[in-house]
Scaffold this active site. Structure first.
Site, PDB file in Angstrom:
ATOM      1  N   ARG A   1     -51.564  61.105 -43.967  1.00  0.00           N
ATOM      2  CA  ARG A   1     -50.831  59.961 -44.548  1.00  0.00           C
ATOM      3  C   ARG A   1     -49.466  60.432 -45.037  1.00  0.00           C
ATOM      4  NH1 ARG A   1     -51.589  58.700 -49.539  1.00  0.00           N
ATOM      5  NH2 ARG A   1     -53.851  58.834 -49.578  1.00  0.00           N
TER       6      ARG A   1
ATOM      7  N   TYR B   1     -36.053  36.901 -38.449  1.00  0.00           N
ATOM      8  CA  TYR B   1     -37.397  36.835 -37.867  1.00  0.00           C
ATOM      9  C   TYR B   1     -38.313  36.080 -38.843  1.00  0.00           C
ATOM     10  CZ  TYR B   1     -42.127  38.302 -36.771  1.00  0.00           C
ATOM     11  OH  TYR B   1     -43.476  38.293 -36.515  1.00  0.00           O
TER      12      TYR B   1
ATOM     13  N   ASP C   1     -31.442  45.225 -40.073  1.00  0.00           N
ATOM     14  CA  ASP C   1     -32.515  45.211 -39.077  1.00  0.00           C
ATOM     15  C   ASP C   1     -31.839  45.332 -37.705  1.00  0.00           C
ATOM     16  OD1 ASP C   1     -34.413  44.451 -37.186  1.00  0.00           O
ATOM     17  OD2 ASP C   1     -35.421  43.060 -38.541  1.00  0.00           O
TER      18      ASP C   1
ATOM     19  N   LYS D   1     -40.599  46.916 -30.476  1.00  0.00           N
ATOM     20  CA  LYS D   1     -39.758  46.228 -29.497  1.00  0.00           C
ATOM     21  C   LYS D   1     -39.058  47.235 -28.577  1.00  0.00           C
ATOM     22  CE  LYS D   1     -41.177  42.502 -31.539  1.00  0.00           C
ATOM     23  NZ  LYS D   1     -41.597  42.831 -32.846  1.00  0.00           N
TER      24      LYS D   1
HETATM   25  O1  P1T Z   1     -43.951  42.894 -35.547  1.00  0.00           O
HETATM   26  P1  P1T Z   1     -43.430  44.008 -36.402  1.00  0.00           P
HETATM   27  O2  P1T Z   1     -43.388  45.320 -35.719  1.00  0.00           O
HETATM   28  O3  P1T Z   1     -44.086  44.071 -37.740  1.00  0.00           O
HETATM   29  O4  P1T Z   1     -41.864  43.694 -36.665  1.00  0.00           O
HETATM   30  C1  P1T Z   1     -41.412  42.598 -37.381  1.00  0.00           C
HETATM   31  C2  P1T Z   1     -40.020  42.223 -36.929  1.00  0.00           C
HETATM   32  C3  P1T Z   1     -38.934  42.613 -37.684  1.00  0.00           C
HETATM   33  N1  P1T Z   1     -37.664  42.329 -37.312  1.00  0.00           N
HETATM   34  C4  P1T Z   1     -37.404  41.653 -36.187  1.00  0.00           C
HETATM   35  C5  P1T Z   1     -36.001  41.343 -35.821  1.00  0.00           C
HETATM   36  C6  P1T Z   1     -38.461  41.230 -35.363  1.00  0.00           C
HETATM   37  O5  P1T Z   1     -38.147  40.556 -34.247  1.00  0.00           O
HETATM   38  C7  P1T Z   1     -39.800  41.507 -35.750  1.00  0.00           C
HETATM   39  C8  P1T Z   1     -40.959  41.036 -34.936  1.00  0.00           C
HETATM   40  N2  P1T Z   1     -40.670  39.940 -34.087  1.00  0.00           N
HETATM   41  C9  P1T Z   1     -41.548  39.285 -33.285  1.00  0.00           C
HETATM   42  C10 P1T Z   1     -42.831  39.592 -33.196  1.00  0.00           C
HETATM   43  C11 P1T Z   1     -40.960  38.147 -32.530  1.00  0.00           C
HETATM   44  O6  P1T Z   1     -41.613  37.608 -31.604  1.00  0.00           O
HETATM   45  O7  P1T Z   1     -39.821  37.756 -32.845  1.00  0.00           O
END
Ligand code: P1T
Length: 385
Positions: A47, A99, A171, A196
């Site tokens: 961790r 998001y 972000d 992503k």
């Molecule tokens: O899904 P996660 O890895 O927890 O990430 C969240 C997140 C944060 N910032 C942006 C710009 C994002 O697009 C996302 C996640 N977005 C999607 C799942 C979506 O379909 O837009």
């Protein structure tokens, strides 16, 4: 080291014991100690840190030009780690287009925290300045934004945050460091949904924070291991493997998305197209300055009819684009933000920001673009029947 070399080698070394070119997946929760409190090597408990995660974290720091990278079990976990530093009375200013899950974290999970969130369009610098007060602690931007592709001038915002001693977090999920380097433009923290483009193959959920300041890095590492939403060794390996082709993938994402955006602009069924690479984008000058290599793989659009049912029929008839949440993988995806990625934002707020019910968001993949355009064309044809 130049960027494409960093993508492959940044922060990496061959395994010192075996010569393995890729870091082994250290699938272990704990590490032996020779005497209480004296681990045999550099690691004690996974961790806190794990060698495969360290390899990824070093790569993240390198490609974003930071000094410390931290890998989390999701993008949301990375964002949550930052928010834990704030207390009742503190204020955070965030971009109005975000998001949906980030908006939900801010407004629902932190609802009873006493932290006040302001959601504003940060292209309005006067509005931004007038929102800052003595309680403001952090500024949160996405650029390009999800799903409206607004582009915010990071350098201009960072001049103001520095003057007021505020942390600026960006972000960078949509742009990736291939296109945009927020730390170079004055941001303090870069956040990624590494789910992503960084991993790039839609096979892992992961998040990241990268900082330049070493004390801030140490503090965030403490928060990370003490709360525990760290990325496991297998997933760290997958993200690291993905990063190695980021530059090639992003190049093709940008080329394909530009062609898809141009196709959409000229299609009679389409009303608005949102893509930072279009001259008609309201911040095209900033897009060119801030993302000099290209404009990313995300394109949104609305229908002339304005009908949500047209958007649904269109999405149901796509064959190569898969209707699914998420983005940034090699395969093309399509999404209806109002019912999917941004459904957790209340309808009246969505309308205010401009996320209409017929807004479709495309994550343009790296397939042959002629096939992608033909797929879109055929789905549009179904609307006429
Ligand atoms: O899904 P996660 O890895 O927890 O990430 C969240 C997140 C944060 N910032 C942006 C710009 C994002 O697009 C996302 C996640 N977005 C999607 C799942 C979506 O379909 O837009």
């Amino acid at each position: 080291m130049k960027f494409n070399t960093k993508i492959i080698h940044g922060g990496q070394q061959v395994d010192q014991e075996t010569g393995a070119v890729m870091p082994p997946i250290f699938q272990t929760s704990t590490f032996a100690q020779t005497s209480p409190g004296k681990p045999m090597g550099d690691y004690g408990y996974s961790r806190t840190s794990n060698p495969t995660r360290t390899a990824l974290e070093n790569a993240l720091a390198s490609i974003e030009n930071g000094n410390r990278g931290l890998a989390f079990s999701s993008g949301m976990a990375a964002t949550d780690c930052l928010l834990r530093d704030y207390k009742a009375g503190d204020e955070i200013i965030a971009m109005d287009d975000l998001y949906g899950g980030t908006y939900r974290l801010f407004t629902k999970v932190y609802k009873n925290s006493g932290i006040k969130f302001h959601f504003i369009d940060m292209n309005d610098l006067e509005k931004f300045k007038s929102t800052i007060n003595e309680n403001t602690k952090m500024v949160w931007i996405e650029t390009p934004t999800n799903p409206l592709m607004k582009v915010v001038d990071i350098e201009a915002i960072s001049k103001i945050t520095k003057k007021h001693n505020l942390l600026l977090a960006v972000d960078n999920t949509f742009a990736t460091p291939y296109l945009q380097k927020p730390l170079e433009l004055g941001a303090d923290i870069v956040m990624h949904s590494a789910t992503k483009y960084l991993s790039g193959h839609s096979d892992v959920i992961a998040g990241a924070l990268i900082v330049k300041d070493e004390d801030l890095g140490k503090h965030l590492h403490f928060q990370q291991f003490a709360t525990g939403a760290t990325l496991g060794p297998m997933d760290s390996f997958l993200v690291l493997r993905g990063i190695k082709t980021l530059h090639l993938r992003m190049q093709r994402h940008c080329e394909n998305a530009t062609k898809v955006a141009e196709f959409l602009v000229n299609h009679p069924a389409v009303e608005n197209v949102y893509y930072p690479g279009l001259k008609s984008h309201p911040n095209f000058e900033i897009c060119q300055k801030q993302m000099p290599k290209g404009f990313g793989g995300m394109v949104s659009f609305t229908f002339k009819s304005g009908l949500k049912q047209d958007a649904i029929t269109f999405l149901e008839n796509l064959k190569i684009f898969t209707l699914a949440e998420s983005l940034g993988g090699v395969e093309s995806l399509a999404n209806l933000p109002s019912m999917m990625s941004h459904a957790s934002i209340p309808e009246e707020i969505r309308r205010e920001v401009g996320i209409s019910d017929d807004l479709v968001r495309l994550s343009v993949g790296i397939e042959d673009v002629e096939d992608l355009i033909e797929d879109l064309e055929k789905a549009f044809d179904k609307l006429r029947r």
